[in-house]
Design a protein around this motif. Sequence first.
Motif, mmCIF file in Angstrom:
data_model
loop_
_atom_site.group_PDB
_atom_site.id
_atom_site.type_symbol
_atom_site.label_atom_id
_atom_site.label_comp_id
_atom_site.label_asym_id
_atom_site.label_seq_id
_atom_site.Cartn_x
_atom_site.Cartn_y
_atom_site.Cartn_z
ATOM 1 N N ASP A 1 0.831 -1.212 0.000
ATOM 2 C CA ASP A 1 0.000 0.000 0.000
ATOM 3 C C ASP A 1 0.864 1.261 0.000
ATOM 4 N N ARG A 2 1.934 1.242 -0.766
ATOM 5 C CA ARG A 2 2.797 2.412 -0.862
ATOM 6 C C ARG A 2 2.693 3.064 -2.242
ATOM 7 N N ASN A 3 1.619 2.750 -2.953
ATOM 8 C CA ASN A 3 1.413 3.334 -4.270
ATOM 9 C C ASN A 3 0.836 4.743 -4.154
ATOM 10 N N ALA A 4 1.277 5.606 -5.057
ATOM 11 C CA ALA A 4 0.780 6.983 -5.099
ATOM 12 C C ALA A 4 -0.254 7.177 -6.203
ATOM 13 N N PHE A 5 -0.256 6.279 -7.200
ATOM 14 C CA PHE A 5 -1.185 6.392 -8.318
ATOM 15 C C PHE A 5 -2.320 5.385 -8.170
ATOM 16 N N TRP A 6 -3.490 5.789 -8.636
ATOM 17 C CA TRP A 6 -4.677 4.933 -8.593
ATOM 18 C C TRP A 6 -5.404 5.007 -9.922
ATOM 19 N N TYR A 7 -5.934 3.878 -10.355
ATOM 20 C CA TYR A 7 -6.838 3.871 -11.500
ATOM 21 C C TYR A 7 -8.263 3.946 -10.971
ATOM 22 N N THR B 1 1.077 10.354 -0.504
ATOM 23 C CA THR B 1 1.210 10.327 0.950
ATOM 24 C C THR B 1 2.684 10.516 1.280
ATOM 25 N N ASP B 2 2.982 10.729 2.543
ATOM 26 C CA ASP B 2 4.379 10.916 2.946
ATOM 27 C C ASP B 2 5.206 9.652 2.773
ATOM 28 N N GLN B 3 4.552 8.483 2.766
ATOM 29 C CA GLN B 3 5.269 7.219 2.751
ATOM 30 C C GLN B 3 5.187 6.485 1.416
ATOM 31 N N ASP B 4 4.623 7.109 0.382
ATOM 32 C CA ASP B 4 4.436 6.356 -0.852
ATOM 33 C C ASP B 4 5.753 6.220 -1.630
ATOM 34 N N GLU B 5 5.745 5.314 -2.624
ATOM 35 C CA GLU B 5 6.962 5.002 -3.373
ATOM 36 C C GLU B 5 7.446 6.189 -4.206
ATOM 37 N N VAL B 6 6.536 7.004 -4.697
ATOM 38 C CA VAL B 6 6.937 8.156 -5.496
ATOM 39 C C VAL B 6 7.649 9.195 -4.623
ATOM 40 N N ALA B 7 7.121 9.419 -3.416
ATOM 41 C CA ALA B 7 7.775 10.342 -2.482
ATOM 42 C C ALA B 7 9.190 9.876 -2.176
#
Length: 301
Positions: free
Chosen positions: A270-276, A288-294
Amino acid sequence: MIKEVLGIERIRMLYLQLLYRCNFDCIFCYHGERLKWRDGYTLAEAKNLLHLLRTEYDLQAITLLGGEPFVYKNLAEVLRYAKEDLDLTIDICTNAYRIEKQLRQSGRHIDLLRVSLDGMRELNDRLRREGSFASAMRGLELARELGVTTSGTMTVNSWNVDDVVPLAYRLQEAGVSRLNLHSVRVVGNAEEHPELALDAPSFTRIHEVLETLRNAADLRIELRLDPDLETGTVEGDKSCEIPIEGDRLDRIEADPRGGLSCSCFAVGNDRNAFWYDKAANRIEYRPTDQDEVAAYLSAKA
């Protein structure tokens, strides 16, 4: 939104988890309790996502997985649409449990059948399901008859290192072109079995096994390894490792809820920043502060 945030113009491969449900409950499965969730793509949603990525990001290939993709009731239609309408290269990652009927129906649309096996019969059935080894071998035999290219996938853990060599030979006999070796991730079901985790002695043994395989003159099957297995390092936090080259993203994975992960190390966390957004048929950026893109952008800064 992927273009705006990461500068991506092209995506080579979509890993599409059609559903969480599976006819197995493997003791190392990273989905864990999610195997019981009912989330999944309708036929229209799956086709919409494929069309969106094909037209906006020049998508070239898909790998269908789950859960177990062969229990997805609309699999044949997804395969037909992806191949005939979108001209995509199609892989399926499957446990190959009793898939003969569907394989006969849809084999012409499959470019690569990736069959998961985690050892020889006794150990594989202990890790996965009783009778799973024999069923997988029947699936591989039928695929060979139908002219479908096959590969094997093995999740390497502390129990099955010594089964790598005999499994490679057995798959070679079955006409398999490649064996992919992945490192177990201690998430999901594997959290209940920490003894499966690879440690330093395990990596030493793995490299002894790999040396044996590479020096075997009678072994022709191609081996592909996770970077962790190549380097012999225990997996750390690699959520920022997004495979971008220029304006191209090598892979993206869509979970059954619509979550989009750019790095394999973020899948299931659940560290994804993008959603379909399935209803709106669009990709959204929900940071979020903890997502993979951050993490990725922070590492680049």
